[in-house]
Structure formats: C-alpha cells, structure tokens
Write a protein that holds these residues in place. Structure first.
Motif, PDB file in Angstrom:
ATOM      1  N   ILE A 131       0.878  -1.169   0.000  1.00 35.82           N
ATOM      2  CA  ILE A 131       0.000   0.000   0.000  1.00 35.82           C
ATOM      3  C   ILE A 131       0.912   1.215   0.000  1.00 35.82           C
ATOM      4  O   ILE A 131       1.861   1.289   0.778  1.00 35.82           O
ATOM      5  N   ILE A 132       0.641   2.162  -0.897  1.00 35.84           N
ATOM      6  CA  ILE A 132       1.589   3.261  -1.131  1.00 35.84           C
ATOM      7  C   ILE A 132       0.983   4.593  -0.719  1.00 35.84           C
ATOM      8  O   ILE A 132      -0.131   4.940  -1.120  1.00 35.84           O
ATOM      9  N   GLY A 133       1.737   5.326   0.088  1.00 38.42           N
ATOM     10  CA  GLY A 133       1.320   6.649   0.531  1.00 38.42           C
ATOM     11  C   GLY A 133       2.032   7.727  -0.264  1.00 38.42           C
ATOM     12  O   GLY A 133       3.268   7.792  -0.279  1.00 38.42           O
ATOM     13  N   GLU A 134       1.262   8.560  -0.943  1.00 40.52           N
ATOM     14  CA  GLU A 134       1.807   9.667  -1.730  1.00 40.52           C
ATOM     15  C   GLU A 134       1.784  10.938  -0.884  1.00 40.52           C
ATOM     16  O   GLU A 134       0.742  11.336  -0.372  1.00 40.52           O
ATOM     17  N   PHE A 135       2.932  11.589  -0.737  1.00 34.98           N
ATOM     18  CA  PHE A 135       2.995  12.850  -0.012  1.00 34.98           C
ATOM     19  C   PHE A 135       2.447  13.975  -0.884  1.00 34.98           C
ATOM     20  O   PHE A 135       2.688  14.013  -2.092  1.00 34.98           O
ATOM     21  N   ALA A 136       1.708  14.867  -0.263  1.00 36.35           N
ATOM     22  CA  ALA A 136       1.179  16.017  -0.985  1.00 36.35           C
ATOM     23  C   ALA A 136       2.317  16.831  -1.593  1.00 36.35           C
ATOM     24  O   ALA A 136       3.382  16.984  -0.981  1.00 36.35           O
ATOM     25  N   THR A 137       2.091  17.359  -2.790  1.00 36.04           N
ATOM     26  CA  THR A 137       3.139  18.067  -3.522  1.00 36.04           C
ATOM     27  C   THR A 137       3.743  19.196  -2.705  1.00 36.04           C
ATOM     28  O   THR A 137       4.966  19.379  -2.690  1.00 36.04           O
ATOM     29  N   ARG A 138       2.923  19.950  -1.993  1.00 34.37           N
ATOM     30  CA  ARG A 138       3.438  21.130  -1.297  1.00 34.37           C
ATOM     31  C   ARG A 138       4.204  20.782  -0.026  1.00 34.37           C
ATOM     32  O   ARG A 138       4.754  21.671   0.635  1.00 34.37           O
ATOM     33  N   VAL A 378      -1.766  10.765   0.929  1.00 34.40           N
ATOM     34  CA  VAL A 378      -2.918  10.162   0.258  1.00 34.40           C
ATOM     35  C   VAL A 378      -2.540   8.711  -0.041  1.00 34.40           C
ATOM     36  O   VAL A 378      -1.569   8.445  -0.747  1.00 34.40           O
ATOM     37  N   TRP A 379      -3.313   7.764   0.524  1.00 32.77           N
ATOM     38  CA  TRP A 379      -2.981   6.349   0.390  1.00 32.77           C
ATOM     39  C   TRP A 379      -3.607   5.746  -0.864  1.00 32.77           C
ATOM     40  O   TRP A 379      -4.758   6.019  -1.181  1.00 32.77           O
ATOM     41  N   HIS A 380      -2.815   4.909  -1.559  1.00 36.77           N
ATOM     42  CA  HIS A 380      -3.251   4.247  -2.783  1.00 36.77           C
ATOM     43  C   HIS A 380      -3.210   2.736  -2.598  1.00 36.77           C
ATOM     44  O   HIS A 380      -2.251   2.192  -2.021  1.00 36.77           O
ATOM     45  N   ALA A 381      -4.224   2.056  -3.102  1.00 38.67           N
ATOM     46  CA  ALA A 381      -4.263   0.602  -3.054  1.00 38.67           C
ATOM     47  C   ALA A 381      -3.162   0.015  -3.939  1.00 38.67           C
ATOM     48  O   ALA A 381      -2.671   0.681  -4.859  1.00 38.67           O
ATOM     49  N   PRO A 382      -2.759  -1.228  -3.667  1.00 39.15           N
ATOM     50  CA  PRO A 382      -1.720  -1.854  -4.503  1.00 39.15           C
ATOM     51  C   PRO A 382      -2.094  -1.828  -5.982  1.00 39.15           C
ATOM     52  O   PRO A 382      -3.199  -2.192  -6.364  1.00 39.15           O
ATOM     53  N   GLY A 383      -1.156  -1.361  -6.806  1.00 40.44           N
ATOM     54  CA  GLY A 383      -1.372  -1.323  -8.245  1.00 40.44           C
ATOM     55  C   GLY A 383      -2.105  -0.112  -8.767  1.00 40.44           C
ATOM     56  O   GLY A 383      -2.216   0.076  -9.978  1.00 40.44           O
ATOM     57  N   ALA A 384      -2.628   0.732  -7.862  1.00 39.08           N
ATOM     58  CA  ALA A 384      -3.361   1.916  -8.318  1.00 39.08           C
ATOM     59  C   ALA A 384      -2.393   2.952  -8.886  1.00 39.08           C
ATOM     60  O   ALA A 384      -1.286   3.124  -8.376  1.00 39.08           O
ATOM     61  N   PRO A 385      -2.768   3.657  -9.969  1.00 37.51           N
ATOM     62  CA  PRO A 385      -1.880   4.678 -10.535  1.00 37.51           C
ATOM     63  C   PRO A 385      -1.729   5.859  -9.602  1.00 37.51           C
ATOM     64  O   PRO A 385      -2.622   6.180  -8.822  1.00 37.51           O
ATOM     65  N   ARG A 386      -0.581   6.513  -9.677  1.00 35.45           N
ATOM     66  CA  ARG A 386      -0.307   7.687  -8.845  1.00 35.45           C
ATOM     67  C   ARG A 386       0.702   8.556  -9.577  1.00 35.45           C
ATOM     68  O   ARG A 386       1.423   8.072 -10.467  1.00 35.45           O
ATOM     69  N   ALA A 387       0.780   9.805  -9.216  1.00 30.61           N
ATOM     70  CA  ALA A 387       1.718  10.723  -9.861  1.00 30.61           C
ATOM     71  C   ALA A 387       3.149  10.269  -9.607  1.00 30.61           C
ATOM     72  O   ALA A 387       3.509   9.903  -8.490  1.00 30.61           O
ATOM     73  N   GLY A 388       3.956  10.292 -10.664  1.00 26.98           N
ATOM     74  CA  GLY A 388       5.361   9.957 -10.525  1.00 26.98           C
ATOM     75  C   GLY A 388       5.697   8.506 -10.776  1.00 26.98           C
ATOM     76  O   GLY A 388       6.866   8.134 -10.739  1.00 26.98           O
ATOM     77  N   ASP A 389       4.683   7.665 -11.066  1.00 29.75           N
ATOM     78  CA  ASP A 389       4.982   6.259 -11.308  1.00 29.75           C
ATOM     79  C   ASP A 389       5.172   5.956 -12.790  1.00 29.75           C
ATOM     80  O   ASP A 389       5.328   4.804 -13.186  1.00 29.75           O
ATOM     81  N   GLY A 390       5.115   7.001 -13.624  1.00 29.37           N
ATOM     82  CA  GLY A 390       5.355   6.819 -15.047  1.00 29.37           C
ATOM     83  C   GLY A 390       4.123   6.511 -15.865  1.00 29.37           C
ATOM     84  O   GLY A 390       4.202   6.413 -17.087  1.00 29.37           O
ATOM     85  N   ARG A 391       2.969   6.386 -15.204  1.00 27.22           N
ATOM     86  CA  ARG A 391       1.734   6.104 -15.931  1.00 27.22           C
ATOM     87  C   ARG A 391       0.932   7.386 -16.110  1.00 27.22           C
ATOM     88  O   ARG A 391       1.049   8.326 -15.336  1.00 27.22           O
ATOM     89  N   VAL A 392       0.097   7.413 -17.124  1.00 31.99           N
ATOM     90  CA  VAL A 392      -0.679   8.615 -17.431  1.00 31.99           C
ATOM     91  C   VAL A 392      -1.684   8.877 -16.320  1.00 31.99           C
ATOM     92  O   VAL A 392      -2.369   7.977 -15.854  1.00 31.99           O
TER      93      VAL A 392
END
Length: 448
Positions: A131-138, A378-392
């Motif tokens: 499970i991946i936690g994305e830090f807010a940009t700011r 912001v927590w993302h489920a396994p495999g969910a797209p997120r900014a910075g992972d190279g996917r659109v």
C-alpha cells in the motif's frame, strides 16, 4: 497483564477472522452485527467487509496497544508518559489514516503484550501490498511510503526512565520509504548521458539538462518530480544555480527500510530519530551526498526553516539531526507528515489543476493562522496509478493549462494563504535589491 504472555485479538475483529478463513473456501461471511452480500468472490477480487466493524476493531486495538504499554511502564516504575504518547500517536496516525482512505484494506489486527523485552506490540495485515502513501506536492517530499502486506510495531521495554541518554524505542517492520520511481530511473539515465559532458555527473550539468529537457520529458500532467521542482519557484524566484542544486538534491534521495523510531527527552521537548537501512546497498554513495546536503541545511538554516518548511526540515532532522549534535525531529510534525489527509484535490489554475494533492494543506484564516491541521499523505491501493509512477494521470490536458486564466482569488482562499503572508512574501522577494547576503540565505531556505 504484564506476564500473561498471550496474544490478544481485537474484540470487534472476530468476524473478520471468520471472514478471512471462510473466504478461502468460497464463502462470504458477515462481520459482526453487519450483514454482508453473499456469493463467492471472483478470482483476485477483494472480499469486502463491513467498514464500521473494521474501524471499530482497529480503534479498539490501538487503544489497547496504548493502554498496555502505559500499564506495563507504570508496573515497572518507569515514567515514560511523554515518549510513550509520542510513539503511540505515530502508530495511530499511520494505521488509522490507511483505514480512513482504504476502508477495505485491513483484514487482521493482532495485539501482543507481556513478551520479554517489550511493552506491547500491534500488527496489521492488509489484503495485499504494498500500500503506497503519496505525499502532498506542497510538502515537497521526493519519496513515497510503502506498507507491505503485514506491518508490525512494538515498543521495547526501557531499562530506565532516563530518556535523555537512552531512548524509548518503537520497532517496526514492513514500513519502507521509497524514492519516487521516476527519480530512480532518471538518475540511472543521467549517469550515462552526462558522462560525455565537460563536467560529467555534476550539479551544473544535471541542472542544465533538467532545464532543457523537463518540458518534453517530464510533463506536468504525469510527473511528480516536475511538480515538486516547479512548486519551488512559486515560493520564491530562485536563481538558476539554486534550482539546479534542488534538482541535484532530489537525484540523491535513497530508499530505506524504516527499522525503528527512537524517542528522546531533549530539554523540555520530546524528539524522534529514525534508524533505517538502505533497500539497495549500492546507493551508499548517493546517501553520503544526500546526507551532506541535508547537514548543510540543518546547520545553516534550521531555526528559520522550522517556521517556513516544517515538513522538510523535520524529515531531515529525523534521519540526521542527532548525528549532527542537534535535536531530532519534532514527533508531532512527523506524525502529521505521515498522517492521512482529511481533504485534498486539484487547484484552480495552471498545472495545479492536474495535481490531486495541491489543496492538501492546513486551513488558515485571513491572518494566516492555522485553524485546522491535517495530514499530508494520500494512500493508494496496490497497483493503483499515482503521480510519478510513469503512468498517465487523469486531469486537465496541457492545452487547457496553457489557456486557463489564473483564478488567484479562489486559489488563495482554498489554499489558506493570507494577505499578510502575501505581503511578507513580497518583502522577501525584494531582498535581492536591499540586502544581498540576507537574500542569499532566504533563497537557500527556499531551496531546501
């Protein structure tokens, strides 16, 4: 309780254990007191369980974890209330935050107390991982939090209550800090491409490359790295040299296992220091350069940066503060940084309209005073797209960004910026014509 030596399960999670066991046999069992839709789940599907029951189970387990550790400490005659509270606050912020964003993620909660050498422990198992936690940009963190399928936290039994010299230790497993995937890929590429440049692998070469290539190769609609770098220039107008050094610093971020947090009493404050290991031992050289850059920031600018870049300076102090003879990080700031956001969303103009975390900030009144704090993950489920992972990423197309008229009133209001803060920022930007030396220091704070 201290010598019971038995594992305790969270009371309200009994239904979850039945559901987990019987799901393997193709049955769908309801959590306690809450009906669940019947039927065999499809292959690979997540068995949905009652959100309320999971939340209650986790809440009770976290309370029991805190109570068991506190009782064991008192039974041993150790006054560790401040450090214990900081350790338990961190665990609660992290786990409760995951559940608030991904209510179906947790399938098992286990408690343990009375084991030799430990006050209490808690383990959580997820449906999958990481499970991946994305830090807010700011918050400007070039890393992500990764939680593996099973995470555990245990508080070691302290030998004494002299926490000025010996810390209260919170051990953890399954918790990792990963550099953004696009940064890891880019630095491999740059080491090859810059080898033929006059300066080679050097801040000047890397900064020039970034200036020339970022528009085409790191578009704002997909690149978290680009958003982090561009957000710097919105705080202050940084000279090209400082922009290059900021980019150079990002290129030297490493991925680590977080093994433990150590809580000390320093003066009247509780501080926290992390013990970590590299996920990839070959990144030792990168870590040394990153440590040097972090050390320069803490030694030179920490007092001022505590007020204007609290997330960044406390993340640096978490790993390097005590090694430099300074205080560790503020545990409240670290818990806040690792906590789940309560509300977030895109901004209203330019590339902010693409960034789902842009509005993940504290709420402030017209004077700039914080009236509501919130987490930064912001927590993302396994495999969910997120900014910075190279996917659109979904969002406003680039053409719409270019043609969008700025909506400064709405943007400032939602972000919580105040008129006073804008005046203060204006004065900072005038510094280059007033006091060059002070301006250089101020810009350096902006850089870090």
């Amino acid at each position: 309780q201290a010598d019971s030596g038995r594992r305790l399960r969270a009371w309200a999670s009994r239904g979850l254990h039945r559901a987990a066991g019987e799901a393997a046999m193709g049955q769908c069992v309801a959590s306690e007191h809450v009906p669940c839709a019947g039927g065999r789940p499809a292959d690979g599907a997540t068995l949905r369980r009652a959100t309320g029951s999971v939340g209650e189970a986790l809440g009770r387990a976290l309370k029991s974890f805190r109570a068991s550790a506190t009782a064991a400490c008192r039974a041993a005659g150790i006054d560790g209330a401040q450090c214990l509270a900081a350790a338990c606050d961190f665990v609660e912020s992290l786990l409760a935050g995951v559940h608030s964003h991904l209510p179906d993620a947790i399938v098992d909660v286990e408690l343990s107390s009375g084991k030799p050498g430990e006050l209490a422990s808690i383990s959580v198992e997820f449906t999958g991982g990481p499970i991946i936690g994305e830090f807010a940009t700011r918050s400007r963190q070039p890393v992500e939090l990764w939680l593996q399928k099973r995470v555990s936290f245990s508080i070691r039994r302290p030998a004494s209550d002299d926490f000025t010299s010996e810390p209260l230790v919170l051990d953890m497993s399954g918790v990792e800090q990963h550099v953004l995937p696009e940064i890891a890929e880019l630095r491999k590429r740059l080491r090859v491409e810059l080898a033929s440049w006059p300066d080679g692998w050097h801040p000047r070469s890397a900064g020039t490359w970034w200036k020339n290539k970022r528009e085409m190769e790191f578009p704002l609609e997909t690149s978290k790295l680009r958003r982090l770098c561009d957000s710097f220039t919105e705080v202050a107008s940084l000279p090209q040299y400082f922009q290059g050094m900021a980019f150079w610093g990002y290129l030297h971020i490493t991925s680590r296992f977080l093994d433990s947090f150590e809580f000390y009493i320093e003066g009247s404050d509780v501080t926290v220091t992390a013990q970590a290991r590299l996920l990839h031992p070959e990144e030792e050289e990168l870590m040394d350069v990153g440590r040097s850059l972090c050390s320069d920031m803490l030694r030179t600018h920490r007092p001022l940066a505590e007020h204007f870049a609290a997330s960044t300076v406390n993340m640096g102090a978490l790993f390097e503060g005590r090694a430099l003879g300074q205080k560790g990080a503020n545990p409240a700031k670290i818990a806040k940084l690792f906590s789940a956001a309560k509300h977030w969303g895109p901004g209203e103009d330019r590339w902010h309209r693409l960034d789902e975390t842009w509005l993940c900030v504290d709420t402030k009144d017209w004077r700039g005073k914080v009236i509501e704090e919130q987490g930064r993950v912001v927590w993302h489920a396994p495999g969910a797209p997120r900014a910075g992972d190279g996917r659109v990423q979904t969002g406003t197309p680039p053409a719409a960004i270019a043609s969008a008229a700025p909506k400064r009133g709405a943007e400032v209001g939602r972000a919580g910026c105040s008129g006073f803060a804008m005046v203060a920022l204006g004065l900072l930007l005038l510094l280059p014509t007033i006091v060059p030396v002070a301006a250089s220091a101020a810009l350096d704070v902006g850089l870090h």
